[in-house]
Design a protein around this motif. Sequence first.
Motif, mmCIF file in Angstrom:
data_model
loop_
_atom_site.group_PDB
_atom_site.id
_atom_site.type_symbol
_atom_site.label_atom_id
_atom_site.label_comp_id
_atom_site.label_asym_id
_atom_site.label_seq_id
_atom_site.Cartn_x
_atom_site.Cartn_y
_atom_site.Cartn_z
ATOM 1 N N LYS A 99 0.812 -1.478 0.054
ATOM 2 C CA LYS A 99 0.049 -0.223 -0.026
ATOM 3 C C LYS A 99 0.913 0.889 0.189
ATOM 4 O O LYS A 99 2.425 0.798 0.704
ATOM 5 C CB LYS A 99 -0.736 -0.502 1.445
ATOM 6 C CG LYS A 99 -0.420 0.205 2.606
ATOM 7 C CD LYS A 99 -1.371 0.668 3.776
ATOM 8 C CE LYS A 99 -1.707 -1.371 3.871
ATOM 9 N NZ LYS A 99 -2.852 -1.038 4.892
ATOM 10 N N PRO A 100 0.768 2.551 0.067
ATOM 11 C CA PRO A 100 0.982 3.763 -0.036
ATOM 12 C C PRO A 100 1.556 3.831 1.145
ATOM 13 O O PRO A 100 0.674 3.894 2.220
ATOM 14 C CB PRO A 100 0.008 4.779 -0.687
ATOM 15 C CG PRO A 100 -1.226 4.342 -1.041
ATOM 16 C CD PRO A 100 -0.921 2.963 -0.723
ATOM 17 N N PHE A 101 3.073 4.314 1.572
ATOM 18 C CA PHE A 101 3.569 4.604 2.734
ATOM 19 C C PHE A 101 3.089 5.598 3.456
ATOM 20 O O PHE A 101 3.438 6.819 2.740
ATOM 21 C CB PHE A 101 5.139 4.675 2.672
ATOM 22 C CG PHE A 101 5.841 4.131 3.512
ATOM 23 C CD1 PHE A 101 6.314 3.973 4.537
ATOM 24 C CD2 PHE A 101 6.869 5.718 3.835
ATOM 25 C CE1 PHE A 101 6.677 3.818 5.687
ATOM 26 C CE2 PHE A 101 7.226 5.416 4.541
ATOM 27 C CZ PHE A 101 7.827 4.866 5.881
ATOM 28 N N GLU A 102 3.379 5.600 4.073
ATOM 29 C CA GLU A 102 2.975 6.589 5.834
ATOM 30 C C GLU A 102 3.728 6.085 6.262
ATOM 31 O O GLU A 102 3.903 5.347 7.115
ATOM 32 C CB GLU A 102 1.479 6.374 5.880
ATOM 33 C CG GLU A 102 -0.003 6.916 5.415
ATOM 34 C CD GLU A 102 -0.946 7.492 5.666
ATOM 35 O OE1 GLU A 102 -0.782 7.031 6.935
ATOM 36 O OE2 GLU A 102 -1.604 7.302 4.554
ATOM 37 N N SER A 103 4.979 6.315 7.182
ATOM 38 C CA SER A 103 5.535 6.887 8.039
ATOM 39 C C SER A 103 4.974 7.037 9.880
ATOM 40 O O SER A 103 4.004 7.955 9.799
ATOM 41 C CB SER A 103 6.682 8.065 8.006
ATOM 42 O OG SER A 103 7.345 8.165 9.207
ATOM 43 N N SER A 104 5.180 5.695 10.823
ATOM 44 C CA SER A 104 4.650 5.253 12.002
ATOM 45 C C SER A 104 5.388 5.690 13.143
ATOM 46 O O SER A 104 5.705 5.064 14.348
ATOM 47 C CB SER A 104 3.406 5.187 12.331
ATOM 48 O OG SER A 104 4.006 3.528 11.707
ATOM 49 N N SER A 105 6.926 5.603 12.591
ATOM 50 C CA SER A 105 8.015 5.462 13.081
ATOM 51 C C SER A 105 9.390 5.859 13.115
ATOM 52 O O SER A 105 9.063 6.902 12.093
ATOM 53 C CB SER A 105 7.764 4.111 13.846
ATOM 54 O OG SER A 105 8.487 3.398 12.726
#
Length: 232
Positions: free
Chosen positions: A169-175
């Motif tokens: 899926k499209p990438f979203e930063s969470s770390s």
Amino acid sequence: MVTAKKPVAKTAVKKAVVKRDPVKRAPVKQAKPAPRDMTDKILDLIKWVDNPFKLVSVVLLSTIFFLGYLTWDSRQVILAAISSNSTMPQLKTHDELLPLANNLVKDVNAVGIVVNKVNLATNSRTTVLAIGNGERNHKLEGVTVSLFAASPERNADIVSMLNNEVACKPFESSSPVGEWAKSVGVKYMCRASIPSEIGKFAGYIAVGFKEEPRDLVSIKTRMILTATEMDK
């Protein structure tokens, strides 16, 4: 001589009084209000959210509800993986993982790759290897964060990998590792479990791309092969 007529006695006629039971009126049934559909409820919620505090509350509660439902819906897979944690497969050494990771990046034309070791019992994941644009980031190796966290998208990917699925899926930063991946140009990411087997979740590989690949089927197949090789 005229004889006077005697008055005729009138017989009193009594009318029989018929007693009737009082008429009972049927209770008037009040019409039930028409059931409200989901659209009306959503509109009411939107009207209720009239300040930032209420908006934050709705978002927070929605996130908690989603996490709870996600965990409950996949509880059997998660419990099975935790119970087999003592016999869980192990990842290969850095020297063995490095050529496998570099070959995968080259074959699928990726921006970078991250190899993570996981521990379901402690809800943690530790970065073992991080390569971006051909360079290995030693500073990220050993960084440990929560496996299941406040990101519904990432949690859904974890559950998919537990079910032996490659999540793309499209990438979203969470770390912090996600911020690094974003800095090297990752905009689309695929994740695959190590090893590629339901309930066996020793770790996973995350491969980043500049854009969504055209042939995801071949990408996923190649990732599964590499994930299998990374297991001892």
